[in-house]
Design a protein around this motif. Structure first.
Motif, mmCIF file in Angstrom:
data_model
loop_
_atom_site.group_PDB
_atom_site.id
_atom_site.type_symbol
_atom_site.label_atom_id
_atom_site.label_comp_id
_atom_site.label_asym_id
_atom_site.label_seq_id
_atom_site.Cartn_x
_atom_site.Cartn_y
_atom_site.Cartn_z
ATOM 1 N N LEU A 167 0.817 -1.223 0.000
ATOM 2 C CA LEU A 167 0.000 0.000 0.000
ATOM 3 C C LEU A 167 0.842 1.260 0.000
ATOM 4 N N LEU A 168 1.923 1.226 0.790
ATOM 5 C CA LEU A 168 2.704 2.444 1.022
ATOM 6 C C LEU A 168 3.927 2.534 0.115
ATOM 7 N N TRP B 86 2.539 1.907 -5.704
ATOM 8 C CA TRP B 86 1.072 1.821 -5.577
ATOM 9 C C TRP B 86 0.412 2.821 -6.526
ATOM 10 N N GLY C 91 -4.517 4.548 -5.941
ATOM 11 C CA GLY C 91 -5.134 5.679 -5.256
ATOM 12 C C GLY C 91 -5.685 5.326 -3.889
ATOM 13 N N VAL C 92 -6.552 6.216 -3.391
ATOM 14 C CA VAL C 92 -6.961 6.176 -1.990
ATOM 15 C C VAL C 92 -8.071 5.155 -1.708
ATOM 16 N N GLU C 93 -9.050 5.065 -2.595
ATOM 17 C CA GLU C 93 -10.207 4.230 -2.272
ATOM 18 C C GLU C 93 -9.834 2.763 -2.026
ATOM 19 N N ALA D 114 -7.000 1.727 -1.162
ATOM 20 C CA ALA D 114 -6.111 1.715 0.012
ATOM 21 C C ALA D 114 -6.938 1.674 1.297
ATOM 22 N N VAL D 115 -8.044 2.437 1.305
ATOM 23 C CA VAL D 115 -8.942 2.432 2.462
ATOM 24 C C VAL D 115 -9.551 1.033 2.659
ATOM 25 N N THR E 11 -6.897 -1.391 3.909
ATOM 26 C CA THR E 11 -6.549 -1.085 5.304
ATOM 27 C C THR E 11 -7.586 -1.686 6.249
ATOM 28 N N LEU E 12 -8.861 -1.478 5.912
ATOM 29 C CA LEU E 12 -9.923 -2.007 6.773
ATOM 30 C C LEU E 12 -9.954 -3.539 6.732
ATOM 31 N N PHE F 261 -14.672 9.677 5.924
ATOM 32 C CA PHE F 261 -14.566 8.962 4.644
ATOM 33 C C PHE F 261 -14.941 9.865 3.473
ATOM 34 N N LEU G 173 -11.831 11.820 2.804
ATOM 35 C CA LEU G 173 -10.792 10.928 2.270
ATOM 36 C C LEU G 173 -11.039 10.565 0.818
ATOM 37 N N LEU G 174 -12.299 10.315 0.487
ATOM 38 C CA LEU G 174 -12.622 9.766 -0.836
ATOM 39 C C LEU G 174 -13.055 10.847 -1.816
ATOM 40 N N GLY H 102 -2.561 11.851 -0.603
ATOM 41 C CA GLY H 102 -2.086 10.527 -0.977
ATOM 42 C C GLY H 102 -2.511 9.442 -0.020
ATOM 43 N N VAL H 103 -1.800 8.304 -0.135
ATOM 44 C CA VAL H 103 -2.256 7.073 0.509
ATOM 45 C C VAL H 103 -1.888 7.008 1.992
ATOM 46 N N GLU H 104 -0.687 7.421 2.356
ATOM 47 C CA GLU H 104 -0.249 7.198 3.742
ATOM 48 C C GLU H 104 -1.162 7.874 4.774
ATOM 49 N N ALA I 254 -4.171 8.667 4.325
ATOM 50 C CA ALA I 254 -5.487 8.023 4.187
ATOM 51 C C ALA I 254 -5.540 6.745 5.024
ATOM 52 N N VAL I 255 -4.432 5.991 5.010
ATOM 53 C CA VAL I 255 -4.363 4.763 5.816
ATOM 54 C C VAL I 255 -4.458 5.107 7.305
ATOM 55 N N THR J 60 -7.997 6.226 8.167
ATOM 56 C CA THR J 60 -8.916 5.078 8.132
ATOM 57 C C THR J 60 -8.815 4.290 9.436
ATOM 58 N N LEU J 61 -7.573 4.023 9.862
ATOM 59 C CA LEU J 61 -7.386 3.257 11.096
ATOM 60 C C LEU J 61 -7.860 4.053 12.316
#
Lengths: 220, 220
Positions: A168-169, A173, A176-178, A180-181, A184-185, B165, B168-169, B176-178, B180-181, B184-185
């Motif tokens: 992911l990181l 990659w 994109g974000v979606e 990745a979310v 992550t979940l 969300f 984020l979306l 970017g992704v980091e 967002a991760v 999300t957490l």
């Protein structure tokens, strides 16, 4: 011959094993739904969770009923309280399978899992299935050795979980974000699923030996 | 005057309230650490979780001890089992505060929360603090009204979680992704924290009224 009371205790243990069977089916289907973007299968996982919740409620009722009628002491009391706790863990594992199925449903008709993560997610699913299958065997057989194995399965799950984040990181990659979310979940759900399986196995080991797994491993 | 046994039950309830106090401090600090990228504060949250775990272990020991010595029935038995369950929920809430602190630590010296999400995360933190404070009051006072309030706090938390969300979306997300991760957490940790607070309040309501909150609300 066993008396009615001990037959009820056995029935409780059978219900816990039945819960593990239902959760295993749910997890297997949820992982397939996630990887194959299978909407029908996601819906099946979501709707069948009711059966797991029903068993959890039945176990809770039986435990309170047995406690009130039989006033159990020592070992039997510990068995009853532990059954309650294992039932709660298994109910939660069912919820986590549902969360994975809902992740699949949310992205349908796309797959929530990009190609380069399909193998990792598949492996996480296989470990989850193996862990819930072992959990069922451990409850049924009270096999302490197998109970202790769950710890190394959990380590394997943690390694795969870290691999998810590495992908992911990474600068490579490109999704994109979606996604990745979602990943992550989903990763978090698998990790928690494994933690709950370890808790159940620890409770069985404790019931049988009177020791927590870390004490046994320290001594061996 | 109360007998020794009921004094021990009172002491159990005081320990649960003390757990809520420690968890509240941990959550407040974790949120500040997350928003301000405060490494020292993160470390404090992480190291002080030991006290919460210790209280959980003490409560478990006391419950088993009281059950073995006193063979409680009906109401007292239910109080003991529920104390065990509340203690487990509170212990888990402490873990979730630690997870939030670890998210802050992982991104230090950067903040894990981008500017446009600072207010939302701050509000989630405030709801979490309010919920754990109410949880403590509900345990201490057995106030059913307040116990039922936790449900609407949980709804407020869910709304903020959805807002996370949405941001984020959105196509405007440029971090970017980091991050967002991380978000999300963190969002998941706040949401679970609120769920556990609701569970504890539900258990108190059930102990006092013999009814689950949904039954009371249906009737009102």
């Amino acid at each position: 011959m066993r008396d009615a009371y001990h037959e009820e205790l056995d029935a409780l243990s059978e219900k816990l094993v039945e819960m593990t069977r239902l959760v295993r089916v749910a997890m297997t289907r949820a992982v397939t739904a996630l990887l194959d973007a299978d909407l029908k299968l996601s819906e099946e996982v979501i709707s069948s969770d009711e059966q797991v919740n029903k068993l959890d409620a039945e176990i809770e009722e039986t435990v309170f009923d047995l406690m009130a009628r039989q006033q159990p002491v020592a070992g039997d009391l510990r068995t009853l309280i532990t059954s309650l706790r294992m039932s709660n863990d298994l109910e939660r594992m069912g919820d986590l399978a549902v969360h994975i199925a809902k992740t699949a449903r949310r992205r349908h008709p796309d797959s929530a899992v990009p190609p380069e993560l399909q193998v990792t997610v598949l492996e996480m699913g296989q470990i989850a299935e193996r862990m819930i299958a072992k959990t069922g065997s451990v409850i049924a057989s009270k096999d302490v050795e197998m109970g202790l194995e769950l710890d190394s399965d959990d380590d394997a799950m943690d390694r795969l979980h870290r691999r998810l984040f590495d992908v992911l990181l990474s600068p490579k990659w490109k999704h994109g974000v979606e996604p990745a979310v979602d990943i992550t979940l989903a990763g978090r759900y698998f990790e928690r699923f494994a933690d709950h399986a370890v808790h159940v196995a620890e409770d069985v080991v404790y019931l049988v030996t009177g020791q927590r797994p870390e004490e046994i491993i320290d001594l061996s």
